[in-house]
Design an enzyme around this catalytic site. Structure first.
Site, short mmCIF file in Angstrom:
data_model
loop_
_atom_site.label_atom_id
_atom_site.label_comp_id
_atom_site.label_asym_id
_atom_site.label_seq_id
_atom_site.Cartn_x
_atom_site.Cartn_y
_atom_site.Cartn_z
N CYS A 109 63.09 94.86 37.62
CA CYS A 109 62.76 93.47 37.94
C CYS A 109 61.74 93.07 36.89
CB CYS A 109 62.17 93.32 39.34
SG CYS A 109 61.62 91.62 39.61
N CYS A 112 58.67 90.80 38.58
CA CYS A 112 57.69 91.40 39.50
C CYS A 112 58.18 92.78 39.88
CB CYS A 112 57.44 90.50 40.70
SG CYS A 112 58.91 89.77 41.43
N SER A 113 58.59 92.97 41.12
CA SER A 113 59.03 94.32 41.50
C SER A 113 60.10 94.23 42.59
CB SER A 113 57.83 95.13 42.01
OG SER A 113 57.19 94.42 43.05
N CYS A 114 61.02 93.26 42.48
CA CYS A 114 62.10 93.13 43.45
C CYS A 114 62.87 94.44 43.51
CB CYS A 114 63.02 91.98 43.07
SG CYS A 114 62.19 90.38 43.06
FE FE Z 1 60.64 90.95 41.51
#
Ligand code: FE
Length: 207
Positions: A109, A112-114
């Protein structure tokens, strides 16, 4: 003192960084005797290492052993995954991407950190790092090499960028010499990293 004021006041006491906020909240809860620190650690550990990735491993093992399930997974991964009871937050719009002789998929991602929580649990720290997020797009082969994976030039490396709308699950290649293994045994070969694309499914133990 109004309710509104209390609310703002409590927020102002917490540090802005999410990890520090969580730490501060946990410290408060532990100090007040509301939770036990070891219990919190155990829950986080379970979601990081056991519950989460084990769900994804069952999806992969089913896909390896049941062609009709694989077909459903290709057509609508969210629905095929929820057949096994895995659904919910961060897993509403799943897409399965299959590795083959000529193609290796890896997920990131960049924003961000999906991450697909219902099948993989909580993301590892490196997945959230700015280095991984930036580099895997620019130089996927170099990054995969650092994870111990190298592919011949004729294997295409495809990088999938997760978003709030779509979360990806990599279906790693089924290891060789596993024809006699049942789905529940096969699931034991499916690592978390193999479903992100930074690892491969494990070889069965030599018997
Ligand atoms: Fe994300």
């Amino acid at each position: 003192m109004s309710k509104k004021h209390d609310h703002d006041h409590a927020h102002a006491l917490l540090p802005p960084e999410p990890a520090l906020r969580v730490q501060a909240i946990e410290t408060l809860l532990v100090e007040k005797g509301l939770v036990d620190s070891a219990a919190v650690d155990a829950i986080v550990d379970a979601y990081s290492n056991d519950i989460g990735p084990r769900n994804g491993a069952l999806v992969v093992a089913r896909a390896w052993t049941d062609p009709e399930y694989l077909d459903r997974l290709r057509k609508d991964a969210t629905s095929a995954i929820s057949e096994l009871g895995f659904s919910g937050m961060q897993g509403e719009h799943m897409v399965a991407v299959e590795n083959s002789e000529n193609l290796h998929n890896v997920v990131v991602c960049t924003l961000c950190s999906c991450y697909p929580w219902p099948v993989l649990g909580l993301p590892p720290a490196w997945y959230k790092s700015s280095a991984y997020r930036a580099r895997v797009v620019r130089e996927p082969r170099a990054v995969l090499d650092e994870f111990g994976l190298s592919f011949p030039k004729d294997v295409e490396i495809r990088v999938w960028d997760s978003t709030a709308e779509v979360r990806y699950l990599v279906i790693p290649k089924r290891p060789v010499d596993t024809d006699a293994m049942a789905a529940d045994e096969l699931a034991g070969l499916v690592t978390r990293d193999s479903m992100i694309g930074t690892g491969l499914a494990l070889a069965p133990e030599a018997s």
